[in-house]
Structure formats: structure tokens, C-alpha cells
Design a protein around this motif. Structure first.
Motif, PDB file in Angstrom:
ATOM      1  N   LEU A  11     -29.943 -33.938 -28.792  1.00  0.00           N
ATOM      2  CA  LEU A  11     -30.343 -34.073 -27.392  1.00  0.00           C
ATOM      3  C   LEU A  11     -29.517 -35.144 -26.692  1.00  0.00           C
ATOM      4  CD1 LEU A  11     -34.207 -33.838 -27.745  1.00  0.00           C
ATOM      5  CD2 LEU A  11     -32.738 -32.248 -26.519  1.00  0.00           C
ATOM      6  N   GLN A  12     -29.287 -36.221 -27.402  1.00  0.00           N
ATOM      7  CA  GLN A  12     -28.513 -37.308 -26.814  1.00  0.00           C
ATOM      8  C   GLN A  12     -27.094 -36.838 -26.501  1.00  0.00           C
ATOM      9  OE1 GLN A  12     -28.545 -40.832 -29.178  1.00  0.00           O
ATOM     10  NE2 GLN A  12     -28.178 -42.139 -27.429  1.00  0.00           N
ATOM     11  N   ARG A  13     -26.540 -36.029 -27.365  1.00  0.00           N
ATOM     12  CA  ARG A  13     -25.191 -35.502 -27.145  1.00  0.00           C
ATOM     13  C   ARG A  13     -25.170 -34.647 -25.879  1.00  0.00           C
ATOM     14  NH1 ARG A  13     -23.693 -34.609 -32.421  1.00  0.00           N
ATOM     15  NH2 ARG A  13     -25.088 -32.875 -32.467  1.00  0.00           N
ATOM     16  N   TYR A  14     -26.186 -33.791 -25.696  1.00  0.00           N
ATOM     17  CA  TYR A  14     -26.244 -32.935 -24.515  1.00  0.00           C
ATOM     18  C   TYR A  14     -26.477 -33.735 -23.233  1.00  0.00           C
ATOM     19  CZ  TYR A  14     -26.313 -28.651 -27.233  1.00  0.00           C
ATOM     20  OH  TYR A  14     -25.981 -27.619 -28.061  1.00  0.00           O
ATOM     21  N   SER A  15     -27.127 -34.886 -23.354  1.00  0.00           N
ATOM     22  CA  SER A  15     -27.443 -35.661 -22.158  1.00  0.00           C
ATOM     23  C   SER A  15     -26.300 -36.584 -21.753  1.00  0.00           C
ATOM     24  CB  SER A  15     -28.721 -36.476 -22.386  1.00  0.00           C
ATOM     25  OG  SER A  15     -28.473 -37.490 -23.335  1.00  0.00           O
ATOM     26  N   ALA A  16     -25.187 -36.511 -22.432  1.00  0.00           N
ATOM     27  CA  ALA A  16     -23.983 -37.298 -22.109  1.00  0.00           C
ATOM     28  C   ALA A  16     -24.224 -38.797 -22.222  1.00  0.00           C
ATOM     29  CB  ALA A  16     -23.456 -36.936 -20.728  1.00  0.00           C
ATOM     30  N   CYS A  17     -24.976 -39.212 -23.221  1.00  0.00           N
ATOM     31  CA  CYS A  17     -25.151 -40.648 -23.451  1.00  0.00           C
ATOM     32  C   CYS A  17     -23.819 -41.247 -23.852  1.00  0.00           C
ATOM     33  CB  CYS A  17     -26.180 -40.899 -24.561  1.00  0.00           C
ATOM     34  SG  CYS A  17     -27.847 -40.797 -23.967  1.00  0.00           S
ATOM     35  N   ARG A  18     -23.643 -42.480 -23.501  1.00  0.00           N
ATOM     36  CA  ARG A  18     -22.370 -43.128 -23.750  1.00  0.00           C
ATOM     37  C   ARG A  18     -22.468 -44.044 -24.963  1.00  0.00           C
ATOM     38  NH1 ARG A  18     -22.148 -46.079 -18.423  1.00  0.00           N
ATOM     39  NH2 ARG A  18     -24.240 -46.402 -19.150  1.00  0.00           N
ATOM     40  N   CYS A  19     -21.398 -44.714 -25.250  1.00  0.00           N
ATOM     41  CA  CYS A  19     -21.370 -45.623 -26.386  1.00  0.00           C
ATOM     42  C   CYS A  19     -21.246 -47.059 -25.892  1.00  0.00           C
ATOM     43  CB  CYS A  19     -20.217 -45.279 -27.320  1.00  0.00           C
ATOM     44  SG  CYS A  19     -18.609 -45.396 -26.527  1.00  0.00           S
ATOM     45  N   LYS A  20     -21.254 -47.995 -26.821  1.00  0.00           N
ATOM     46  CA  LYS A  20     -21.226 -49.420 -26.475  1.00  0.00           C
ATOM     47  C   LYS A  20     -20.014 -49.771 -25.612  1.00  0.00           C
ATOM     48  CE  LYS A  20     -21.302 -54.027 -28.488  1.00  0.00           C
ATOM     49  NZ  LYS A  20     -21.420 -54.808 -29.705  1.00  0.00           N
ATOM     50  N   LYS A  21     -18.849 -49.233 -25.936  1.00  0.00           N
ATOM     51  CA  LYS A  21     -17.655 -49.611 -25.179  1.00  0.00           C
ATOM     52  C   LYS A  21     -17.738 -49.153 -23.727  1.00  0.00           C
ATOM     53  CE  LYS A  21     -14.592 -45.738 -26.158  1.00  0.00           C
ATOM     54  NZ  LYS A  21     -13.297 -45.348 -26.615  1.00  0.00           N
ATOM     55  N   ASP A  22     -18.566 -48.136 -23.458  1.00  0.00           N
ATOM     56  CA  ASP A  22     -18.775 -47.670 -22.082  1.00  0.00           C
ATOM     57  C   ASP A  22     -19.968 -48.352 -21.416  1.00  0.00           C
ATOM     58  OD1 ASP A  22     -16.668 -45.895 -22.308  1.00  0.00           O
ATOM     59  OD2 ASP A  22     -17.945 -44.297 -23.081  1.00  0.00           O
ATOM     60  N   GLY A  23     -20.649 -49.248 -22.161  1.00  0.00           N
ATOM     61  CA  GLY A  23     -21.797 -49.964 -21.611  1.00  0.00           C
ATOM     62  C   GLY A  23     -23.122 -49.253 -21.792  1.00  0.00           C
ATOM     63  N   GLY A  24     -23.163 -48.215 -22.614  1.00  0.00           N
ATOM     64  CA  GLY A  24     -24.406 -47.471 -22.782  1.00  0.00           C
ATOM     65  C   GLY A  24     -24.655 -47.086 -24.218  1.00  0.00           C
ATOM     66  N   GLY A  25     -25.596 -46.180 -24.413  1.00  0.00           N
ATOM     67  CA  GLY A  25     -25.997 -45.737 -25.740  1.00  0.00           C
ATOM     68  C   GLY A  25     -27.485 -45.959 -25.896  1.00  0.00           C
ATOM     69  N   TYR A  26     -27.916 -46.414 -27.056  1.00  0.00           N
ATOM     70  CA  TYR A  26     -29.325 -46.738 -27.247  1.00  0.00           C
ATOM     71  C   TYR A  26     -29.702 -47.964 -26.427  1.00  0.00           C
ATOM     72  CZ  TYR A  26     -29.382 -43.496 -31.146  1.00  0.00           C
ATOM     73  OH  TYR A  26     -29.303 -42.372 -31.904  1.00  0.00           O
ATOM     74  N   TYR A  27     -28.726 -48.809 -26.189  1.00  0.00           N
ATOM     75  CA  TYR A  27     -28.928 -50.032 -25.417  1.00  0.00           C
ATOM     76  C   TYR A  27     -27.937 -50.067 -24.263  1.00  0.00           C
ATOM     77  CZ  TYR A  27     -31.686 -51.623 -29.360  1.00  0.00           C
ATOM     78  OH  TYR A  27     -32.635 -51.734 -30.339  1.00  0.00           O
ATOM     79  N   LEU A  28     -28.299 -50.800 -23.219  1.00  0.00           N
ATOM     80  CA  LEU A  28     -27.378 -51.050 -22.117  1.00  0.00           C
ATOM     81  C   LEU A  28     -26.722 -52.398 -22.361  1.00  0.00           C
ATOM     82  CD1 LEU A  28     -29.650 -49.960 -19.131  1.00  0.00           C
ATOM     83  CD2 LEU A  28     -27.783 -48.675 -20.186  1.00  0.00           C
ATOM     84  N   TYR A  29     -25.420 -52.420 -22.324  1.00  0.00           N
ATOM     85  CA  TYR A  29     -24.663 -53.637 -22.594  1.00  0.00           C
ATOM     86  C   TYR A  29     -24.055 -54.132 -21.287  1.00  0.00           C
ATOM     87  CZ  TYR A  29     -25.074 -52.011 -27.381  1.00  0.00           C
ATOM     88  OH  TYR A  29     -25.563 -51.569 -28.580  1.00  0.00           O
ATOM     89  N   LYS A  30     -24.622 -55.211 -20.775  1.00  0.00           N
ATOM     90  CA  LYS A  30     -24.098 -55.805 -19.555  1.00  0.00           C
ATOM     91  C   LYS A  30     -23.353 -57.074 -19.919  1.00  0.00           C
ATOM     92  CE  LYS A  30     -27.787 -53.804 -16.849  1.00  0.00           C
ATOM     93  NZ  LYS A  30     -29.054 -54.024 -16.199  1.00  0.00           N
ATOM     94  N   LYS A  31     -22.204 -57.251 -19.321  1.00  0.00           N
ATOM     95  CA  LYS A  31     -21.331 -58.369 -19.659  1.00  0.00           C
ATOM     96  C   LYS A  31     -22.081 -59.698 -19.544  1.00  0.00           C
ATOM     97  CE  LYS A  31     -16.493 -59.244 -19.237  1.00  0.00           C
ATOM     98  NZ  LYS A  31     -15.274 -58.811 -18.613  1.00  0.00           N
ATOM     99  N   GLY A  32     -22.024 -60.491 -20.632  1.00  0.00           N
ATOM    100  CA  GLY A  32     -22.626 -61.814 -20.648  1.00  0.00           C
ATOM    101  C   GLY A  32     -24.126 -61.824 -20.869  1.00  0.00           C
ATOM    102  N   LYS A  33     -24.746 -60.653 -21.083  1.00  0.00           N
ATOM    103  CA  LYS A  33     -26.194 -60.578 -21.292  1.00  0.00           C
ATOM    104  C   LYS A  33     -26.496 -59.903 -22.626  1.00  0.00           C
ATOM    105  CE  LYS A  33     -27.626 -60.446 -16.481  1.00  0.00           C
ATOM    106  NZ  LYS A  33     -28.508 -59.799 -15.533  1.00  0.00           N
ATOM    107  N   SER A  34     -27.706 -60.138 -23.101  1.00  0.00           N
ATOM    108  CA  SER A  34     -28.153 -59.473 -24.329  1.00  0.00           C
ATOM    109  C   SER A  34     -28.361 -57.993 -24.051  1.00  0.00           C
ATOM    110  CB  SER A  34     -29.475 -60.079 -24.799  1.00  0.00           C
ATOM    111  OG  SER A  34     -29.285 -61.418 -25.164  1.00  0.00           O
ATOM    112  N   PRO A  35     -28.123 -57.152 -25.048  1.00  0.00           N
ATOM    113  CA  PRO A  35     -28.359 -55.715 -24.864  1.00  0.00           C
ATOM    114  C   PRO A  35     -29.830 -55.452 -24.535  1.00  0.00           C
ATOM    115  CG  PRO A  35     -27.236 -56.131 -26.941  1.00  0.00           C
ATOM    116  CD  PRO A  35     -27.617 -57.456 -26.382  1.00  0.00           C
TER     117      PRO A  35
END
Length: 114
Positions: A11-35
């Protein structure tokens, strides 16, 4: 859209979830902040539950860390015992070796049968 299986990763693949390097995935990665957990992943989990007819309308159960370890580990130990009983391996230490090297079981713990 039809899904091949009820797997959340599918399902995640179909929903176009991104990876850490794109700032997404299971967590949102914002620069300078905790996921932070990605709220869109919850939608994927809910859809997976719906497709698998799991917990429709019910609240998730609460389990302890110990219960999770038991649910994951006990079937592995039971299967290891069955393999020994059927003579698939000669010694329990063969399974310890395989679990450490093949399954990355912590070597300091000696293996599944130790």
C-alpha cells in the motif's frame, strides 16, 4: 485500484511514500529537527486493516515489549525444536550458528538454542 495483497508496504508503494533522503517515509525529516511520525502512514495502516478485515471499527490492542518478543520469538524456537526432532540438523549448535550468521541473531546471546 486493486492491490495484489494486503501488505502495508505494498500500500505504501502505491501511495507514493518517499524515503528519508526526500524528507518522508514512516517519519517526516525536517532539517535540524527530530523525525516526526508521518500522519499519512496512519491512513495506509487503516487501509491495510480494512483490506485484511482486521480490527474493523475496534481500537488496537495494547501489548507490552515482553509480549511482542514472545509473539516473535516463540514460534522461531518452536520451529528450531521441530527441525532438531526431525533430524534436519545434527546439533542445536548448528542452529545457533545459522541464527547468528544467517539471521543476524545477537552473537553475544549465543544463538536461538543457546
Amino acid at each position: 485500484m486493486e492491490y495484489e495483497d494486503d501488505n502495508g508496504l505494498q500500500l505504501q508503494r502505491y501511495s507514493a511514500c518517499r524515503c528519508k533522503k526526500d524528507g518522508g517515509g514512516y517519519y517526516l525529516y525536517k532539517k535540524g529537527k527530530s523525525p516526526e511520525p508521518d500522519p499519512s502512514v496512519l491512513q495506509i495502516v487503516e487501509e491495510s486493516r480494512r483490506l485484511a478485515s482486521i480490527m474493523s471499527g475496534e481500537e488496537p490492542i495494547s501489548v507490552t515489549d515482553q509480549e511482542i518478543v514472545e509473539m516473535l520469538f516463540f514460534p522461531v524456537v518452536n520451529e528450531a525444536c521441530r527441525v532438531i526432532e526431525e533430524g534436519v540438523v545434527v546439533r542445536a549448535s548448528d542452529l545457533d550458528n545459522a541464527s547468528v550468521h544467517g539471521m543476524k541473531f545477537p552473537s553475544g546471546r549465543g544463538g536461538i538454542m543457546y
